[in-house]
Design a protein around this motif. Sequence first.
Motif, PDB file in Angstrom:
ATOM      1  N   ALA A   1     -42.727 -13.829  38.009  1.00 28.75           N
ATOM      2  CA  ALA A   1     -42.141 -15.107  38.424  1.00 28.75           C
ATOM      3  C   ALA A   1     -43.189 -16.216  38.438  1.00 28.75           C
ATOM      4  CB  ALA A   1     -41.499 -14.970  39.801  1.00 28.75           C
TER       5      ALA A   1
ATOM      6  N   SER B   1     -33.112 -19.071  35.392  1.00 28.62           N
ATOM      7  CA  SER B   1     -33.302 -20.195  36.314  1.00 28.62           C
ATOM      8  C   SER B   1     -34.186 -21.270  35.693  1.00 28.62           C
ATOM      9  CB  SER B   1     -33.911 -19.687  37.620  1.00 28.62           C
ATOM     10  OG  SER B   1     -34.187 -20.756  38.483  1.00 28.62           O
ATOM     11  N   GLU B   2     -35.267 -20.843  35.057  1.00 27.44           N
ATOM     12  CA  GLU B   2     -36.166 -21.796  34.405  1.00 27.44           C
ATOM     13  C   GLU B   2     -35.472 -22.509  33.241  1.00 27.44           C
ATOM     14  OE1 GLU B   2     -39.011 -22.809  35.500  1.00 27.44           O
ATOM     15  OE2 GLU B   2     -39.371 -21.276  37.027  1.00 27.44           O
TER      16      GLU B   2
ATOM     17  N   ASN C   1     -33.133 -25.101  34.589  1.00 26.54           N
ATOM     18  CA  ASN C   1     -33.895 -26.294  34.986  1.00 26.54           C
ATOM     19  C   ASN C   1     -34.235 -27.146  33.775  1.00 26.54           C
ATOM     20  OD1 ASN C   1     -33.836 -25.555  37.672  1.00 26.54           O
ATOM     21  ND2 ASN C   1     -35.839 -24.579  37.620  1.00 26.54           N
ATOM     22  N   LEU C   2     -34.554 -26.494  32.665  1.00 21.85           N
ATOM     23  CA  LEU C   2     -34.847 -27.231  31.435  1.00 21.85           C
ATOM     24  C   LEU C   2     -33.626 -27.993  30.942  1.00 21.85           C
ATOM     25  CD1 LEU C   2     -36.960 -24.809  29.227  1.00 21.85           C
ATOM     26  CD2 LEU C   2     -37.711 -26.891  30.355  1.00 21.85           C
TER      27      LEU C   2
ATOM     28  N   VAL D   1     -35.205 -14.974  36.777  1.00 18.57           N
ATOM     29  CA  VAL D   1     -36.207 -16.039  36.810  1.00 18.57           C
ATOM     30  C   VAL D   1     -36.160 -16.839  35.510  1.00 18.57           C
ATOM     31  CG1 VAL D   1     -38.676 -16.549  36.936  1.00 18.57           C
ATOM     32  CG2 VAL D   1     -37.704 -14.752  38.375  1.00 18.57           C
ATOM     33  N   PHE D   2     -36.079 -16.136  34.394  1.00 19.18           N
ATOM     34  CA  PHE D   2     -36.021 -16.797  33.093  1.00 19.18           C
ATOM     35  C   PHE D   2     -34.811 -17.729  33.009  1.00 19.18           C
ATOM     36  CE2 PHE D   2     -34.606 -16.935  28.656  1.00 19.18           C
ATOM     37  CZ  PHE D   2     -35.731 -17.485  28.069  1.00 19.18           C
TER      38      PHE D   2
ATOM     39  N   LEU E   1     -44.023 -17.140  34.726  1.00 19.67           N
ATOM     40  CA  LEU E   1     -42.948 -17.920  34.105  1.00 19.67           C
ATOM     41  C   LEU E   1     -42.822 -19.306  34.719  1.00 19.67           C
ATOM     42  CD1 LEU E   1     -40.162 -15.228  33.556  1.00 19.67           C
ATOM     43  CD2 LEU E   1     -41.798 -16.158  31.902  1.00 19.67           C
ATOM     44  N   HIS E   2     -42.934 -19.394  36.024  1.00 14.53           N
ATOM     45  CA  HIS E   2     -42.835 -20.708  36.674  1.00 14.53           C
ATOM     46  C   HIS E   2     -43.940 -21.638  36.168  1.00 14.53           C
ATOM     47  CE1 HIS E   2     -41.917 -23.740  39.614  1.00 14.53           C
ATOM     48  NE2 HIS E   2     -43.180 -23.742  39.980  1.00 14.53           N
ATOM     49  N   ASN E   3     -45.148 -21.127  36.067  1.00 14.26           N
ATOM     50  CA  ASN E   3     -46.258 -21.952  35.586  1.00 14.26           C
ATOM     51  C   ASN E   3     -46.099 -22.332  34.116  1.00 14.26           C
ATOM     52  OD1 ASN E   3     -48.077 -22.351  37.860  1.00 14.26           O
ATOM     53  ND2 ASN E   3     -48.340 -20.152  37.797  1.00 14.26           N
TER      54      ASN E   3
ATOM     55  N   PHE F   1     -43.285 -22.704  32.466  1.00 18.23           N
ATOM     56  CA  PHE F   1     -42.189 -23.650  32.304  1.00 18.23           C
ATOM     57  C   PHE F   1     -42.390 -24.965  33.060  1.00 18.23           C
ATOM     58  CE2 PHE F   1     -40.072 -19.877  30.731  1.00 18.23           C
ATOM     59  CZ  PHE F   1     -39.277 -20.381  29.722  1.00 18.23           C
ATOM     60  N   ALA F   2     -43.361 -25.026  33.936  1.00 19.65           N
ATOM     61  CA  ALA F   2     -43.618 -26.272  34.670  1.00 19.65           C
ATOM     62  C   ALA F   2     -44.122 -27.328  33.686  1.00 19.65           C
ATOM     63  CB  ALA F   2     -44.647 -26.027  35.767  1.00 19.65           C
TER      64      ALA F   2
END
Length: 138
Positions: free
Chosen positions: A89, A124-125, A128-129, A121-122, A92-94, A96-97
Amino acid sequence: RIDSWQKQAPNYQDRDLDKLQTVMLKVFMEEDPQYELAKDNRMFANVQGRNLKYSSELRRGLAISLALVGNYNDLLINCSEDKRKNFVAEVLHNVFANISWKRIATLDSVLPFFAEAAPDVFLSEVENLADNKKVIKK
């Protein structure tokens, strides 16, 4: 790959995951310099020396490793529970940030491994995109 992971994972410690995360972020944050060229000129990127710093093989290998950590983190018996459970997580968060379309295009070949590593998690990211008008044009 799974056999190797089953044999090696018990040897990893938190500091090893920290190093792995640092390498993954360095590789996955890179944008392919071909995307700095006009679309019609991208086929000449290699001739102009506009190459990725890290190979597609390294990128793929790290993505596979991410999927292995995500799916078999219970084998990381010498890592703290928080570290092994949150590793994917965090990566992936970093990644996609503040992502740009250039990085998305660069990551195209490894996105399926990201999805395999942590589907929730994927997704969710990606959701957000979809809300980010700077990255995805509707």
